[in-house]
Design a protein around this motif. Sequence first.
Motif, PDB file in Angstrom:
ATOM      1  N   ALA A  13      10.831  -5.157   4.211  1.00 38.78           N
ATOM      2  CA  ALA A  13       9.771  -4.582   3.380  1.00 38.78           C
ATOM      3  C   ALA A  13       8.429  -4.659   4.093  1.00 38.78           C
ATOM      4  CB  ALA A  13       9.700  -5.299   2.029  1.00 38.78           C
ATOM      5  N   ALA A  14       8.156  -5.780   4.737  1.00 35.00           N
ATOM      6  CA  ALA A  14       6.895  -5.938   5.468  1.00 35.00           C
ATOM      7  C   ALA A  14       6.828  -4.963   6.634  1.00 35.00           C
ATOM      8  CB  ALA A  14       6.745  -7.366   5.957  1.00 35.00           C
ATOM      9  N   ALA A  15       7.957  -4.789   7.321  1.00 28.63           N
ATOM     10  CA  ALA A  15       7.990  -3.868   8.451  1.00 28.63           C
ATOM     11  C   ALA A  15       7.773  -2.424   7.992  1.00 28.63           C
ATOM     12  CB  ALA A  15       9.323  -3.988   9.187  1.00 28.63           C
ATOM     13  N   ALA A  16       8.224  -2.109   6.787  1.00 25.26           N
ATOM     14  CA  ALA A  16       8.065  -0.755   6.255  1.00 25.26           C
ATOM     15  C   ALA A  16       6.664  -0.519   5.704  1.00 25.26           C
ATOM     16  CB  ALA A  16       9.098  -0.511   5.159  1.00 25.26           C
ATOM     17  N   GLY A  17       5.828  -1.552   5.672  1.00 19.51           N
ATOM     18  CA  GLY A  17       4.456  -1.397   5.196  1.00 19.51           C
ATOM     19  C   GLY A  17       4.297  -1.690   3.722  1.00 19.51           C
ATOM     20  N   ALA A  18       5.327  -2.199   3.063  1.00 17.68           N
ATOM     21  CA  ALA A  18       5.236  -2.478   1.628  1.00 17.68           C
ATOM     22  C   ALA A  18       4.187  -3.526   1.330  1.00 17.68           C
ATOM     23  CB  ALA A  18       6.601  -2.919   1.092  1.00 17.68           C
ATOM     24  N   GLY A  19       3.976  -4.451   2.233  1.00 22.26           N
ATOM     25  CA  GLY A  19       3.002  -5.500   2.002  1.00 22.26           C
ATOM     26  C   GLY A  19       1.584  -5.095   2.351  1.00 22.26           C
ATOM     27  N   SER A  20       1.419  -3.946   3.005  1.00 25.17           N
ATOM     28  CA  SER A  20       0.085  -3.543   3.455  1.00 25.17           C
ATOM     29  C   SER A  20      -0.751  -2.947   2.339  1.00 25.17           C
ATOM     30  CB  SER A  20       0.201  -2.539   4.608  1.00 25.17           C
ATOM     31  OG  SER A  20       0.715  -1.316   4.125  1.00 25.17           O
ATOM     32  N   GLY A  21      -0.127  -2.539   1.246  1.00 27.72           N
ATOM     33  CA  GLY A  21      -0.877  -1.995   0.134  1.00 27.72           C
ATOM     34  C   GLY A  21      -1.204  -0.529   0.259  1.00 27.72           C
ATOM     35  N   GLY A  22      -0.709   0.134   1.275  1.00 26.59           N
ATOM     36  CA  GLY A  22      -0.927   1.566   1.415  1.00 26.59           C
ATOM     37  C   GLY A  22      -2.075   1.907   2.348  1.00 26.59           C
ATOM     38  N   GLU A  23      -2.237   3.206   2.561  1.00 22.18           N
ATOM     39  CA  GLU A  23      -3.280   3.725   3.441  1.00 22.18           C
ATOM     40  C   GLU A  23      -4.636   3.674   2.740  1.00 22.18           C
ATOM     41  OE1 GLU A  23      -4.737   8.138   4.937  1.00 22.18           O
ATOM     42  OE2 GLU A  23      -2.843   7.919   3.885  1.00 22.18           O
ATOM     43  N   VAL A  24      -5.642   3.140   3.410  1.00 23.48           N
ATOM     44  CA  VAL A  24      -6.988   3.074   2.834  1.00 23.48           C
ATOM     45  C   VAL A  24      -7.609   4.470   2.858  1.00 23.48           C
ATOM     46  CG1 VAL A  24      -9.300   2.109   3.068  1.00 23.48           C
ATOM     47  CG2 VAL A  24      -7.310   0.677   3.504  1.00 23.48           C
ATOM     48  N   VAL A  66      -3.246   7.430  -5.793  1.00 27.43           N
ATOM     49  CA  VAL A  66      -4.334   6.678  -5.168  1.00 27.43           C
ATOM     50  C   VAL A  66      -4.742   5.585  -6.147  1.00 27.43           C
ATOM     51  CG1 VAL A  66      -6.703   6.761  -4.295  1.00 27.43           C
ATOM     52  CG2 VAL A  66      -5.133   8.650  -3.828  1.00 27.43           C
ATOM     53  N   ASP A  67      -4.632   4.335  -5.713  1.00 26.64           N
ATOM     54  CA  ASP A  67      -4.990   3.193  -6.547  1.00 26.64           C
ATOM     55  C   ASP A  67      -6.375   2.691  -6.179  1.00 26.64           C
ATOM     56  OD1 ASP A  67      -2.511   3.255  -7.748  1.00 26.64           O
ATOM     57  OD2 ASP A  67      -1.688   1.604  -6.577  1.00 26.64           O
ATOM     58  N   ALA A  68      -7.107   2.235  -7.192  1.00 29.10           N
ATOM     59  CA  ALA A  68      -8.428   1.647  -6.980  1.00 29.10           C
ATOM     60  C   ALA A  68      -8.330   0.140  -7.174  1.00 29.10           C
ATOM     61  CB  ALA A  68      -9.426   2.240  -7.969  1.00 29.10           C
TER      62      ALA A  68
END
Length: 97
Positions: A13-24, A66-68
Amino acid sequence: ILGGALPARAAAAAAAGAGSGGEVVYVRGPVSGLPDEHASRRERFAELDTLQPGWTVELRRKGETVDAVFYSPAGERAGAYANARRAALAAHKAGVS
């Protein structure tokens, strides 16, 4: 039995970017600085600065949404708009600016 599976799943999950919270989409900054493509959010979120000046927001794209994420004037993470509004309203009622 599952001991090895859970860390592997978390690593995937971390490798897939799940922990990054998405694109800013909008780097943490003042609500008034939201770009025109988010004008409706800028208008809706302006109440925070009316109640308690200094709130900041960061927008992140998560899939098709898009989350705030909001931060108090002290820099504390409030999370969603509803949480930020409650905190700003409480500060306003308490006379904190």
